[in-house]
Scaffold this motif. Structure first.
Motif, PDB file in Angstrom:
ATOM      1  N   GLU A 148     -17.841 -14.237  95.805  1.00 48.17           N
ATOM      2  CA  GLU A 148     -18.547 -14.840  94.684  1.00 48.17           C
ATOM      3  C   GLU A 148     -18.363 -13.986  93.428  1.00 48.17           C
ATOM      4  N   PRO A 149     -17.842 -14.553  92.317  1.00 49.29           N
ATOM      5  CA  PRO A 149     -17.650 -13.774  91.082  1.00 49.29           C
ATOM      6  C   PRO A 149     -18.938 -13.136  90.557  1.00 49.29           C
ATOM      7  N   VAL A 150     -20.067 -13.886  90.638  1.00 51.78           N
ATOM      8  CA  VAL A 150     -21.321 -13.344  90.105  1.00 51.78           C
ATOM      9  C   VAL A 150     -21.752 -12.103  90.878  1.00 51.78           C
ATOM     10  N   ARG A 151     -21.663 -12.163  92.195  1.00 48.94           N
ATOM     11  CA  ARG A 151     -22.029 -11.004  93.014  1.00 48.94           C
ATOM     12  C   ARG A 151     -21.098  -9.833  92.748  1.00 48.94           C
ATOM     13  N   THR A 152     -19.820 -10.132  92.542  1.00 47.28           N
ATOM     14  CA  THR A 152     -18.856  -9.072  92.251  1.00 47.28           C
ATOM     15  C   THR A 152     -19.178  -8.396  90.926  1.00 47.28           C
ATOM     16  N   ILE A 153     -19.567  -9.190  89.927  1.00 50.31           N
ATOM     17  CA  ILE A 153     -19.938  -8.621  88.624  1.00 50.31           C
ATOM     18  C   ILE A 153     -21.139  -7.692  88.772  1.00 50.31           C
ATOM     19  N   ARG A 154     -22.140  -8.145  89.515  1.00 54.17           N
ATOM     20  CA  ARG A 154     -23.336  -7.316  89.691  1.00 54.17           C
ATOM     21  C   ARG A 154     -23.027  -6.035  90.446  1.00 54.17           C
ATOM     22  N   LEU A 155     -22.275  -6.153  91.556  1.00 56.72           N
ATOM     23  CA  LEU A 155     -21.958  -4.967  92.355  1.00 56.72           C
ATOM     24  C   LEU A 155     -21.088  -3.987  91.578  1.00 56.72           C
ATOM     25  N   SER A 156     -20.081  -4.483  90.868  1.00 51.55           N
ATOM     26  CA  SER A 156     -19.194  -3.582  90.118  1.00 51.55           C
ATOM     27  C   SER A 156     -19.947  -2.888  88.992  1.00 51.55           C
ATOM     28  N   ASN A 157     -20.881  -3.594  88.347  1.00 52.17           N
ATOM     29  CA  ASN A 157     -21.685  -2.951  87.294  1.00 52.17           C
ATOM     30  C   ASN A 157     -22.543  -1.828  87.869  1.00 52.17           C
ATOM     31  N   ILE A 158     -23.126  -2.074  89.043  1.00 45.25           N
ATOM     32  CA  ILE A 158     -23.936  -1.038  89.693  1.00 45.25           C
ATOM     33  C   ILE A 158     -23.072   0.167  90.058  1.00 45.25           C
ATOM     34  N   LEU A 159     -21.880  -0.104  90.622  1.00 46.70           N
ATOM     35  CA  LEU A 159     -20.998   0.988  91.027  1.00 46.70           C
ATOM     36  C   LEU A 159     -20.524   1.813  89.835  1.00 46.70           C
ATOM     37  N   VAL A 160     -20.086   1.130  88.776  1.00 49.40           N
ATOM     38  CA  VAL A 160     -19.576   1.858  87.603  1.00 49.40           C
ATOM     39  C   VAL A 160     -20.687   2.684  86.960  1.00 49.40           C
ATOM     40  N   THR A 161     -21.871   2.088  86.815  1.00 47.27           N
ATOM     41  CA  THR A 161     -22.985   2.832  86.223  1.00 47.27           C
ATOM     42  C   THR A 161     -23.404   3.985  87.122  1.00 47.27           C
ATOM     43  N   GLY A 162     -23.495   3.716  88.423  1.00 48.49           N
ATOM     44  CA  GLY A 162     -23.909   4.757  89.358  1.00 48.49           C
ATOM     45  C   GLY A 162     -22.925   5.897  89.476  1.00 48.49           C
ATOM     46  N   LEU A 163     -21.646   5.630  89.205  1.00 47.29           N
ATOM     47  CA  LEU A 163     -20.625   6.666  89.352  1.00 47.29           C
ATOM     48  C   LEU A 163     -20.279   7.373  88.048  1.00 47.29           C
ATOM     49  N   THR A 164     -20.659   6.790  86.910  1.00 43.59           N
ATOM     50  CA  THR A 164     -20.243   7.397  85.634  1.00 43.59           C
ATOM     51  C   THR A 164     -21.392   7.804  84.718  1.00 43.59           C
ATOM     52  N   VAL A 165     -22.547   7.153  84.835  1.00 42.13           N
ATOM     53  CA  VAL A 165     -23.629   7.428  83.887  1.00 42.13           C
ATOM     54  C   VAL A 165     -24.595   8.487  84.428  1.00 42.13           C
ATOM     55  N   PHE A 166     -25.063   8.313  85.666  1.00 37.76           N
ATOM     56  CA  PHE A 166     -26.072   9.224  86.214  1.00 37.76           C
ATOM     57  C   PHE A 166     -25.505  10.568  86.690  1.00 37.76           C
ATOM     58  N   PRO A 167     -24.358  10.601  87.402  1.00 33.44           N
ATOM     59  CA  PRO A 167     -23.817  11.905  87.834  1.00 33.44           C
ATOM     60  C   PRO A 167     -23.299  12.699  86.623  1.00 33.44           C
TER      61      PRO A 167
END
Length: 227
Positions: A148-167
């Motif tokens: 599902e494109p919508v689920r992919t958008i949500r998951l990828s946003n979480i991954l990118v933010t979790g891997l680049t903003v908080f660490p």
């Protein structure tokens, strides 16, 4: 492969504000970190933006495009009918999707080189190439597994933010507790940021190279979205 690179390069750079909208988030983080730190963390902020561009293209843009292709069956059928092996098509899509990030990555890398000197170049190149391979590998993995494109958008946003903003990607790990910083060093984005900002050590080299080889393995095994 060249046809795929040309197609995505034209499609993604078309429009007056396409490149600006693509870069606004990483550049805004440079501004925030620079102001908050009083300029002390400028090198890590520049390296963090490089990491964000590369991770965003692989984990978010590439994964979303691949899942979207499943709903555009005619385009996908044409793409898969092109001559060439699966890994060449995967490489062509990955490079084509990375074209909008290339000018920013080059500009930020040159800025860092003027501050760090040419001796930092080997570590920076290893960090950029390894992170790109890992990001592309994860993007293809998500593209194959997700539906599902919508689920992919949500998951990828979480991954990118979790891997680049908080660490500690935009800022140095020294501001975190020592134990937490050591654990976060194992993340591909953190180890690559350390190398690109000129603060890497042999441990960062090994971690970054490992994640780069992992991404290369995912890329080499790509046979198509059905797989």
């Amino acid at each position: 492969m060249m046809a795929l690179i040309e197609y995505y390069a034209r499609a993604l750079t078309r429009g007056r504000f396409s490149l600006i909208s693509f870069a606004i988030q990483p550049l805004s983080f440079i501004f925030i970190v620079y102001v908050v730190s009083g300029g002390r963390f400028l090198n890590t902020a520049l390296a963090g933006a490089v990491v964000s561009f590369i991770a965003g293209v692989g984990i978010a843009d590439l994964a979303i495009e691949l899942v979207g292709m499943k709903t555009r069956s005619r385009f996908y059928d044409i793409l898969m009918s092109l001559p060439g092996s699966g890994w060449k098509k995967a490489l062509g899509i990955s490079i084509g999707m990375s074209v909008p990030a290339l000018p920013y990555v080059l500009l930020l890398t040159v800025l860092l080189l003027t501050r760090l000197g040419v001796r930092a170049l080997p570590g920076m190149l290893l960090g950029v190439v390894s992170l790109w391979l890992w990001g592309a590998g994860i993007g293809f993995l998500l593209g194959v597994r997700m539906k599902e494109p919508v689920r992919t958008i949500r998951l990828s946003n979480i991954l990118v933010t979790g891997l680049t903003v908080f660490p500690p990607v935009y800022y140095p790990p020294s501001v975190l507790p020592d134990g937490l910083a050591r654990i976060l060093m194992l993340l591909p984005t953190v180890s690559a940021s350390r190398l690109i900002s000129g603060n890497g050590d042999p441990g960062n080299l090994l971690v970054t190279a490992f994640w780069g080889l992992t991404g290369l393995l995912f890329l080499a095994r790509f046979r198509g979205l059905e797989g």
